[in-house]
Design a protein around this motif. Structure first.
Motif: not given
Length: 386
Positions: A278-285, A330-332
Motif C-alpha cells: 500500500a501507499d496509504c492506509l485509509v481507516h474512516p471508521t 468519516p462520513q463526509d
C-alpha cells in the motif's frame, strides 16, 4: 528482582490471527508472555502455534445462536480453569477470570447510553424480551462486579472512560494497555512494494489505498467506495477482512463504477504483504475502541488517514498533520476525497507522515506492552493474597 513463573489461562474463543484486532492482540501477548510464563489457551477455534504454549480446544455443541454458545463457552472455561492456575485472563464476556481485557464498548452502554424516559423503558422492554440481550448483559454485569484481585484492562483511554461511566465500580481497578506492534527493520522500498502487489494479485504500478477490517460497514468502506470514483484512475483500493461481507460491497463498487479498481483480498493470516503493497492506509471508521490496524500500518511507515478521536481510540494519541491525517467526520465524502488527494499528490507529505508514523509506532512495541500486562498479573495476585 526476578518474578516467579506463573501458570496462566487465556480465554479467547477465536485464537486465529485472521480473526481481527482483538484476536491478534491476545495472540501477540501470549507469544511474548510464553517466554517467561506457562501459557494455556482455551479457544473454540485455534489456528496458531507457538513454542511453550499449551492449547485446549473448547467444544462447540451449538455454533448458533451465538449467545447460547457464549454462555456455553463461559461455563466450560470456568469448569476447566477453576483450579490449577495462578491467573485466568479473559478476553471474552465471562463471569470468571482475575484479569478481564475489554476490546469493545459495553453492552449496557450500547443499550442505554443517552436514553431517558420512555426511550429507556423501551430499551429495558427490549432486554427483557430477548434471551440474547439478557445473557450478554447478565454476563457483563458479573464480569465487571468488584471482586478481590480482579483487574480490568482496556485498550484505550476513551474505552476506559466509557467503562467507568457505565460500571463505576471498575474505575479503581482499570488499567490501559494498548495494542503493540513488531517494528519491521525498514519500510518497504519500491522492489518490496512491487513484489507484495504481485503476491496479492494487485496491479504492480499505480497507487494503492488499503482498508483493513472485518466489519466493512463500520470501518467506512461504503464512504470510501463513493470517494474512489473521484480519485485519479491509477488509484486502486485493496480491502482485507471478512469475506462474508464481500458480495454486498462488490455490488456497491459496481454501482459506483469502480469495481475494476477494488480488490477484495479476504481474511489474511498475515497482513504484512498488504501493508507493504500500500501507499496509504485509509481507516474512516465509525467506531473503534483503538484500531490496531492503524498502529500496524504506521509501524510499516505508511501514512494513515483515520477518523478522529470521537470515533477511533488511537486518534487521541495522534496529531493531525504530524503523524497522521484525522477526519472530523468519516462520513463526509467530500472531505475524505480532498484528504486522500492531498496525501496521494504530495510525495513530501507522504514521506513526512511515514517517518513520523514509524517513530510513533516505535513507542508501542510488544515486549514493552507484555511487561505492562505482567505487572497487572502480579498486582492482581498480591491483592488476592492480601
Amino acid at each position: 528482582m526476578t518474578q516467579r513463573r506463573l501458570r496462566i489461562a487465556v480465554l479467547n474463543r477465536v485464537f486465529d490471527p485472521a480473526g481481527g484486532g482483538a484476536e491478534r492482540y491476545s495472540i501477540a501477548l501470549v507469544e511474548q508472555l510464553a517466554q517467561r510464563h506457562e501459557m494455556h489457551v482455551f479457544a473454540q477455534q485455534i489456528r496458531h502455534h507457538a513454542p511453550g504454549v499449551t492449547y485446549h480446544l473448547v467444544s462447540m455443541p451449538l455454533r448458533k445462536p451465538r449467545w447460547l454458545n457464549q454462555l456455553w463457552y463461559a461455563t466450560a472455561t470456568w469448569w476447566a480453569t477453576r483450579h490449577g492456575f495462578d491467573i485466568v485472563h479473559s478476553h471474552e464476556n465471562t463471569w470468571h477470570g482475575q484479569v478481564q481485557t475489554v476490546h469493545v464498548l459495553p453492552v449496557k452502554h450500547n443499550l442505554f447510553h443517552g436514553r431517558t424516559g420512555l426511550r429507556r423503558l423501551l430499551a429495558w422492554a427490549k432486554v427483557w424480551s430477548s434471551p440474547r440481550l439478557l445473557t450478554y448483559l447478565g454476563l457483563e454485569r458479573l464480569r465487571f462486579r468488584p471482586c478481590k484481585g480482579r483487574h480490568v484492562v482496556v485498550t484505550s483511554a476513551s474505552l476506559g472512560d466509557t467503562l467507568a461511566i457505565t460500571y463505576p465500580g471498575t474505575a479503581a481497578t482499570t488499567s490501559i494497555i494498548t495494542p503493540g506492534v513488531v517494528l519491521p527493520d525498514a519500510p518497504s522500498d519500491d522492489a518490496k512494494k512491487r513484489g507484495a502487489r504481485i503476491q496479492l494479485g494487485l496491479p504492480p504500478e499505480g497507487r494503492c489505498l488499503l482498508l483493513v477490517g472485518n466489519d466493512y460497514r463500520k470501518k467506512g468502506l461504503g464512504t470510501l467506495l463513493q470517494v474512489l470514483r473521484d480519485l485519479p484512475a491509477d488509484v486502486v483500493l485493496a480491502v482485507v477482512g471478512n469475506p462474508g461481507q464481500i458480495p454486498v460491497f462488490e455490488r456497491q463498487a459496481q454501482a459506483e463504477g469502480v469495481a475494476e479498481r477494488v480488490f477484495f483480498l479476504g481474511s489474511l493470516q498475515d497482513v504484512t504483504p498488504a501493508y507493504r503493497a500500500a501507499d496509504c492506509l485509509v481507516h474512516p471508521t465509525l467506531e473503534d475502541t483503538f484500531a490496531m490496524v492503524v498502529l500496524e500500518a504506521m509501524a510499516h511507515g505508511l501514512p494513515v488517514v483515520v477518523s478522529s478521536a470521537a470515533y477511533c481510540g488511537i486518534s487521541s494519541l495522534l496529531s493531525h498533520g504530524a503523524d497522521a491525517l484525522l477526519l472530523d467526520d468519516p462520513q463526509d465524502a467530500a472531505k475524505l476525497a480532498g484528504t486522500l488527494k492531498q496525501v496521494l499528490g504530495d510525495e513530501a507529505l507522504r514521506q513526512q507522515l511515514g517517518r513520523q508514523a514509524r517513530a510513533f509506532a516505535s513507542s508501542y512495541q510488544w515486549p514493552d506492552i507484555a511487561r505492562q500486562q505482567d505487572a497487572v498479573y502480579f498486582e492482581s495476585l498480591a491483592e488476592a493474597q492480601s
